[in-house]
Design a protein around this motif. Structure first.
Motif, PDB file in Angstrom:
ATOM      1  N   TYR A  44       0.755  -1.261  -0.205  1.00 51.35           N
ATOM      2  CA  TYR A  44       0.034   0.007   0.051  1.00 51.35           C
ATOM      3  C   TYR A  44       0.962   1.215  -0.069  1.00 51.35           C
ATOM      4  O   TYR A  44       1.575   1.428   1.089  1.00 51.35           O
ATOM      5  N   ASP A  45       0.791   1.953  -1.181  1.00 52.73           N
ATOM      6  CA  ASP A  45       1.778   3.219  -1.220  1.00 52.73           C
ATOM      7  C   ASP A  45       1.256   4.393  -2.245  1.00 52.73           C
ATOM      8  O   ASP A  45       1.576   4.562  -3.047  1.00 52.73           O
ATOM      9  N   PRO A  46       0.135   5.030  -1.702  1.00 49.01           N
ATOM     10  CA  PRO A  46      -0.409   5.825  -2.402  1.00 49.01           C
ATOM     11  C   PRO A  46       0.407   7.091  -2.708  1.00 49.01           C
ATOM     12  O   PRO A  46       1.425   7.316  -1.888  1.00 49.01           O
ATOM     13  N   GLY A  47       0.210   7.429  -4.080  1.00 47.86           N
ATOM     14  CA  GLY A  47       1.320   8.519  -4.328  1.00 47.86           C
ATOM     15  C   GLY A  47       2.865   7.943  -4.559  1.00 47.86           C
ATOM     16  O   GLY A  47       3.309   8.834  -5.159  1.00 47.86           O
ATOM     17  N   PHE A  48       2.797   6.805  -4.760  1.00 44.53           N
ATOM     18  CA  PHE A  48       4.180   5.917  -4.880  1.00 44.53           C
ATOM     19  C   PHE A  48       5.232   6.626  -4.353  1.00 44.53           C
ATOM     20  O   PHE A  48       6.320   6.693  -5.082  1.00 44.53           O
ATOM     21  N   THR A  51       7.646   3.569  -3.805  1.00 47.14           N
ATOM     22  CA  THR A  51       7.500   2.417  -4.794  1.00 47.14           C
ATOM     23  C   THR A  51       8.688   2.849  -6.031  1.00 47.14           C
ATOM     24  O   THR A  51       8.741   3.816  -6.771  1.00 47.14           O
ATOM     25  N   GLN A 413      -5.799  -2.178  -4.923  1.00 48.40           N
ATOM     26  CA  GLN A 413      -6.186  -1.137  -4.142  1.00 48.40           C
ATOM     27  C   GLN A 413      -6.491  -1.837  -2.741  1.00 48.40           C
ATOM     28  O   GLN A 413      -6.538  -3.007  -2.414  1.00 48.40           O
TER      29      GLN A 413
END
Ligand code: SDX
Length: 429
Positions: A44-48, A51, A413
């Motif tokens: 889980y890594d919103p906005g990467f 990542t 997601q």
């Protein structure tokens, strides 16, 4: 890649999950989390933020040290000693060209600068006051309607000719979007001029008299293109890679990149910086705007400041600041009020605890608008200029992906919506 291991211990599970760790030539190691799905888990890594989306050999950024390398060459050395088309060659092929290689590359670009005459009629569908970025999204995507002969992306020759066509035609289309907005006739490219000169010729020339392009402005324009050429896996480049991963043609992928670049958090910031400096209007109002930028309840941000990766000076901003001083001095534009406000704003922000604590420094967009304004480029064209310069980076990353092994990008997601429930007929709601 050398392989170390990470062990992910999860409460309630007997065995930790073993994840390979890879090391690159520079930068942080990466943890390969591919095995997580088979363990019934997603990362889980919103906005990467943490990542690494791919392996690449094109550009390296060290955000902590403010380092930017294109195929290993530091951006400040390229900005001082190279030019935009030579940097395009470097980004595309991985090495600086010999004299003969450069002459052939430049000659090929020159042979692709014109656009199909039918594209000229495309413009008539837009209102004269359409934003040039809206026009660019449309006409660049439409290029794929003209090049059925080179859309087989698995064919290296097709990828090569698409790269030349895009690098060569972007300035032509950009200048056309400007000329259209002011009701002036389009200018054909003049291939006796170099890349930046030709762009300024198409932007500011007219059919009734010969163009007289200032070498100072042409050099400044070329350096602006060079400084925007590539920047690793930024939002628009990641967009191009994701679009390309479905097998979409290069013109459609670059149009997607243009759309992503338009946002004020990304390439649209250079236009927003000029508007911000004009709104500040006087150095006496800087404190008011800095206070607003620090106010959590105020959505205002200091445009041209901050960066996802750079937590030090953006090395491009340093070169841009020097270029702004040079260009304004050479043009005799002493004491440009906006440059004065920009420099004072930088001083104040860099000594303010908030900006120091959050490591917010000027980025590439902070000074570029000052130079573009001095060259005579209208503010609405600033992001278009960014798109012209960045096209080679988008193409280089697209080609690096397509020429290697790749899969369609398909993130998952964390679902927090309703669990399954049965339909309720309208009479019972
Ligand atoms: C480009 O990625 C690339 O490489 C992009 C680029 C390229 O060449 O492709 O370098 C080009 O896009 C440069 C950036 C241009 N954008 C701007 O100048 C717009 C203003 N800057 C910001 O909106 C912001 O700094 C970003 C979008 C650039 C970065 O956003 P992040 O990494 O998601 O950081 P964030 O929004 O989480 O901010 C971290 C903190 C926040 O405060 P807290 O919630 O932690 O309390 O810093 C604050 C933000 O509020 N902050 C700012 C700020 N930028 C961040 N506060 C005031 N003014 C700012 N400009």
């Amino acid at each position: 890649m050398s392989e170390k291991k990470a062990s992910l211990v999860i409460e309630g599970r007997e065995q930790p999950i073993q994840l390979p760790i890879y090391s690159g030539t520079l930068g942080p190691d990466v943890v390969d989390v591919g095995a997580m799905t088979s363990e019934g888990l997603f990362t889980y890594d919103p906005g990467f933020v943490s990542t690494a989306s791919c392996e690449s050999q094109i550009t390296y950024i060290d955000g902590g040290k403010g380092v930017l390398l294109h195929r290993g060459y530091p951006i400040d050395q390229l900005a001082e000693h190279s030019d935009y088309l030579e940097t395009c060659y470097l980004l595309l092929y991985g090495e600086l060209p010999t004299k003969a290689e450069k002459e052939e590359f430049v000659g090929t670009v020159h042979r692709h600068t014109m656009v199909n005459e039918q594209i000229r009629t495309f413009f008539n569908g837009f209102r004269r006051d359409a934003h040039p970025m809206a026009i660019m999204c449309g006409v660049v995507g439409a290029l794929s309607a003209f090049y059925h002969d080179s859309l087989e992306i698995s064919d290296e020759q097709h990828r090569q000719v698409a790269a030349f066509r895009l690098i060569a035609k972007m300035p032509t289309l950009a200048a056309m979007s400007y000329k259209y907005s002011i009701g002036m006739p389009f200018m054909y490219p003049d291939n006796s001029l170099d890349y930046a000169e030709n762009f300024l010729h198409m932007m500011f020339g007219n059919p009734c008299e010969p163009s007289n392009i200032s070498p100072v402005l042409a050099r400044a324009m070329d350096r602006i293109f060079l400084l925007h050429a590539d920047h690793e896996q930024n939002a628009s480049t990641s967009t191009v890679r994701l679009a390309g991963s479905s097998g979409a043609n290069p013109f459609a992928c670059i149009a997607a990149g243009i759309a992503a670049l338009w946002g004020p958090s990304h390439g649209g910031a250079n236009e927003a910086v000029l508007e911000m400096l004009q709104e500040i209007g006087d150095v006496s109002r800087i404190d008011e705007f800095v206070a607003r930028a620090k106010d959590k309840d105020d959505p205002f941000r200091l445009m041209g400041f901050g960066h996802r990766v750079y937590k030090n000076f953006d090395p491009r901003a340093k070169v841009m600041k020097e270029a702004a001083d040079e260009v304004l001095a050479e043009l005799g534009i002493d004491n440009d009020p906006l440059l004065g406000i920009a420099k004072r704003l930088e001083e104040i922000a860099l000594s303010d605890e908030y900006f120091i604590e959050k490591k917010l420094y000027p980025n590439v967009d902070f000074y570029s608008g000052i130079i573009l304004k001095a060259i005579g480029i209208p503010t609405s064209m600033f992001t278009v200029i960014f798109a012209v310069g960045r096209t080679v980076g988008w193409i280089a990353h697209w080609n690096e992906m397509i020429s290697g092994s790749y899969r369609i990008g398909r993130p998952r997601q964390l679902y927090t919506g309703y669990t399954q429930r049965d339909f309720v007929p309208v009479e019972k709601r």
